[in-house]
Scaffold this motif. Structure first.
Motif, PDB file in Angstrom:
ATOM      1  N   GLU A  35      34.791  37.318  67.657  1.00 18.75           N
ATOM      2  CA  GLU A  35      35.389  36.740  67.554  1.00 18.75           C
ATOM      3  C   GLU A  35      36.714  36.334  66.156  1.00 18.75           C
ATOM      4  OE1 GLU A  35      34.806  31.482  66.397  1.00 18.75           O
ATOM      5  OE2 GLU A  35      33.043  33.475  66.618  1.00 18.75           O
ATOM      6  N   ARG A  36      36.612  36.950  64.678  1.00 19.42           N
ATOM      7  CA  ARG A  36      37.586  36.516  63.882  1.00 19.42           C
ATOM      8  C   ARG A  36      39.072  37.473  63.980  1.00 19.42           C
ATOM      9  NH1 ARG A  36      32.817  36.775  60.163  1.00 19.42           N
ATOM     10  NH2 ARG A  36      34.002  38.810  59.761  1.00 19.42           N
ATOM     11  N   THR A  37      38.717  38.763  64.648  1.00 16.43           N
ATOM     12  CA  THR A  37      40.150  39.294  64.480  1.00 16.43           C
ATOM     13  C   THR A  37      40.661  39.618  66.001  1.00 16.43           C
ATOM     14  OG1 THR A  37      37.926  40.945  66.044  1.00 16.43           O
ATOM     15  CG2 THR A  37      38.671  41.695  64.064  1.00 16.43           C
ATOM     16  N   THR A  50      36.772  43.284  47.912  1.00 15.19           N
ATOM     17  CA  THR A  50      37.081  43.652  49.626  1.00 15.19           C
ATOM     18  C   THR A  50      35.850  43.281  50.166  1.00 15.19           C
ATOM     19  OG1 THR A  50      39.031  45.218  49.002  1.00 15.19           O
ATOM     20  CG2 THR A  50      37.616  45.161  50.773  1.00 15.19           C
ATOM     21  N   THR A  51      34.288  43.682  50.045  1.00 14.19           N
ATOM     22  CA  THR A  51      33.905  42.885  51.455  1.00 14.19           C
ATOM     23  C   THR A  51      33.471  42.313  51.268  1.00 14.19           C
ATOM     24  OG1 THR A  51      31.809  45.465  50.593  1.00 14.19           O
ATOM     25  CG2 THR A  51      31.442  42.915  51.559  1.00 14.19           C
ATOM     26  N   MET A  52      34.200  40.983  50.178  1.00 16.10           N
ATOM     27  CA  MET A  52      33.337  39.429  50.188  1.00 16.10           C
ATOM     28  C   MET A  52      34.597  39.047  51.042  1.00 16.10           C
ATOM     29  SD  MET A  52      33.363  36.204  47.349  1.00 16.10           S
ATOM     30  CE  MET A  52      31.255  36.726  46.663  1.00 16.10           C
ATOM     31  N   VAL A  53      36.232  39.674  50.845  1.00 19.33           N
ATOM     32  CA  VAL A  53      36.894  38.838  52.098  1.00 19.33           C
ATOM     33  C   VAL A  53      36.671  38.946  53.039  1.00 19.33           C
ATOM     34  CG1 VAL A  53      39.331  39.401  52.453  1.00 19.33           C
ATOM     35  CG2 VAL A  53      38.942  39.218  49.965  1.00 19.33           C
ATOM     36  N   ARG A  54      36.699  40.003  53.056  1.00 16.12           N
ATOM     37  CA  ARG A  54      36.011  40.572  54.719  1.00 16.12           C
ATOM     38  C   ARG A  54      34.828  40.163  55.561  1.00 16.12           C
ATOM     39  NH1 ARG A  54      35.895  47.308  54.745  1.00 16.12           N
ATOM     40  NH2 ARG A  54      38.458  47.896  54.760  1.00 16.12           N
ATOM     41  N   GLU A 114      38.710  34.038  58.667  1.00 19.18           N
ATOM     42  CA  GLU A 114      38.604  34.045  59.615  1.00 19.18           C
ATOM     43  C   GLU A 114      39.719  34.827  60.814  1.00 19.18           C
ATOM     44  OE1 GLU A 114      40.396  30.000  59.722  1.00 19.18           O
ATOM     45  OE2 GLU A 114      42.364  30.833  60.021  1.00 19.18           O
ATOM     46  N   ILE A 115      40.759  35.500  59.752  1.00 19.26           N
ATOM     47  CA  ILE A 115      41.267  36.811  60.255  1.00 19.26           C
ATOM     48  C   ILE A 115      40.615  38.073  60.439  1.00 19.26           C
ATOM     49  CG2 ILE A 115      42.792  35.141  60.619  1.00 19.26           C
ATOM     50  CD1 ILE A 115      44.609  36.346  58.746  1.00 19.26           C
ATOM     51  N   ARG A 116      41.018  39.289  60.804  1.00 23.67           N
ATOM     52  CA  ARG A 116      41.108  40.453  59.953  1.00 23.67           C
ATOM     53  C   ARG A 116      42.322  40.635  58.752  1.00 23.67           C
ATOM     54  NH1 ARG A 116      42.338  45.304  63.946  1.00 23.67           N
ATOM     55  NH2 ARG A 116      40.587  44.470  64.974  1.00 23.67           N
ATOM     56  N   PRO A 117      41.653  41.102  57.543  1.00 23.22           N
ATOM     57  CA  PRO A 117      42.228  40.520  57.210  1.00 23.22           C
ATOM     58  C   PRO A 117      43.281  41.931  56.023  1.00 23.22           C
ATOM     59  CG  PRO A 117      39.615  40.897  55.886  1.00 23.22           C
ATOM     60  CD  PRO A 117      39.803  41.354  57.548  1.00 23.22           C
ATOM     61  N   LEU A 118      44.002  41.355  55.699  1.00 15.87           N
ATOM     62  CA  LEU A 118      44.993  41.876  55.586  1.00 15.87           C
ATOM     63  C   LEU A 118      44.410  43.095  53.960  1.00 15.87           C
ATOM     64  CD1 LEU A 118      48.187  43.269  55.274  1.00 15.87           C
ATOM     65  CD2 LEU A 118      48.892  41.606  53.773  1.00 15.87           C
ATOM     66  N   SER A 119      44.232  44.459  53.999  1.00 16.27           N
ATOM     67  CA  SER A 119      43.782  45.156  53.406  1.00 16.27           C
ATOM     68  C   SER A 119      44.692  46.455  52.220  1.00 16.27           C
ATOM     69  CB  SER A 119      42.607  45.644  53.686  1.00 16.27           C
ATOM     70  OG  SER A 119      42.250  46.679  52.621  1.00 16.27           O
ATOM     71  N   THR A 120      44.978  46.897  51.364  1.00 18.21           N
ATOM     72  CA  THR A 120      45.423  47.706  51.427  1.00 18.21           C
ATOM     73  C   THR A 120      44.734  48.873  50.777  1.00 18.21           C
ATOM     74  OG1 THR A 120      45.949  46.523  48.822  1.00 18.21           O
ATOM     75  CG2 THR A 120      47.485  46.490  50.180  1.00 18.21           C
ATOM     76  N   GLU A 121      43.835  49.423  50.600  1.00 17.87           N
ATOM     77  CA  GLU A 121      42.487  50.684  50.954  1.00 17.87           C
ATOM     78  C   GLU A 121      43.393  51.834  51.236  1.00 17.87           C
ATOM     79  OE1 GLU A 121      38.183  49.857  50.135  1.00 17.87           O
ATOM     80  OE2 GLU A 121      38.510  49.457  52.536  1.00 17.87           O
ATOM     81  N   ASP A 156      43.012  42.680  48.344  1.00 20.23           N
ATOM     82  CA  ASP A 156      43.215  42.137  49.928  1.00 20.23           C
ATOM     83  C   ASP A 156      43.729  40.709  49.895  1.00 20.23           C
ATOM     84  OD1 ASP A 156      41.541  44.563  50.737  1.00 20.23           O
ATOM     85  OD2 ASP A 156      40.269  43.823  48.627  1.00 20.23           O
ATOM     86  N   PHE A 157      44.077  39.955  51.544  1.00 21.69           N
ATOM     87  CA  PHE A 157      44.423  39.422  51.902  1.00 21.69           C
ATOM     88  C   PHE A 157      43.258  38.247  53.003  1.00 21.69           C
ATOM     89  CE2 PHE A 157      46.903  36.786  54.527  1.00 21.69           C
ATOM     90  CZ  PHE A 157      47.074  35.244  53.539  1.00 21.69           C
ATOM     91  N   GLY A 158      42.379  37.179  52.987  1.00 18.95           N
ATOM     92  CA  GLY A 158      42.248  36.624  53.910  1.00 18.95           C
ATOM     93  C   GLY A 158      42.703  35.301  53.982  1.00 18.95           C
TER      94      GLY A 158
END
Length: 202
Positions: A7-9, A35-39, A43-50, A77-79
């Protein structure tokens, strides 16, 4: 992929009525669960720089005792969470490795408040985060991330981190959306209390 993640993605883009953005930063040591908390709460698929960890990090980055870590955040990470039709909360997860700490000061710019995520097995990794937030005058709360049964009670954690009595210290499980959401609510409540106290100062 579970239904909540699906749903979030697939959620629609940011509403055209959105006008006010609030910024919160999640900081802490390497491998503590930022990163786990942001994910878990975005509500969206987070932008991650992993990126995949390489031999370049040997002797520099220290993986958590709890898990074998194969990736690491190299920028942030961005959410996002839409609070209502006009107000949006933006979440930034800071990199935990010491070699990327120079990015933190820029991430703190314009930040409403911060969450310091701590691992009781490596509390010393949180000292720098607390020091920088205090230096910038950024309000924050501390959340003990309980991936496993905690080895110290909250009073011990408060003492070890030398937290003042007015800094909230709470438990959480960064893997769970409801738990991460409660952390953000606790931060907002803390920010509201600070704002109310300032309004009543003579």
């Amino acid at each position: 992929m579970d239904s909540a993640t699906s749903e979030r993605t697939t959620r629609a883009p940011l509403a055209a009525t959105a006008a006010d953005g609030l910024k919160i930063v999640i900081v802490g040591g390497f491998g503590v669960g930022k990163t786990t908390m942001v994910r878990s709460v975005s509500e969206i698929r987070p932008l991650s720089t992993e990126e995949t960890m390489t031999q370049a990090g040997i002797g520099i980055d220290r993986p958590s005792d709890r898990q074998v870590k194969t990736t690491t955040t190299v920028a942030f990470d961005f959410g996002r969470i839409s609070l209502d039709e006009r107000m949006v909360l933006y979440l930034f997860g800071a990199p935990g490795q010491e070699r990327f700490w120079f990015l933190w000061d820029r991430l703190f710019s314009g930040t409403l408040g911060a969450v310091v995520l701590v691992d009781t097995r490596r509390l010393e990794d949180s000292w720098y985060a607390i020091d920088r937030l205090e230096h910038h005058g950024t309000p924050f709360i501390v959340a003990r991330n309980n991936f496993e049964r905690p080895t110290h009670d909250l009073d011990d954690v408060r003492g070890a981190l030398d937290l003042s009595a007015d800094v909230p210290l709470i438990d959480c499980d960064a893997r769970r959306r409801d738990s991460s959401k409660n952390v953000l609510i606790a931060l907002v409540d803390h920010l509201y209390s600070l704002s109310t106290a300032r309004e009543h100062q003579p």
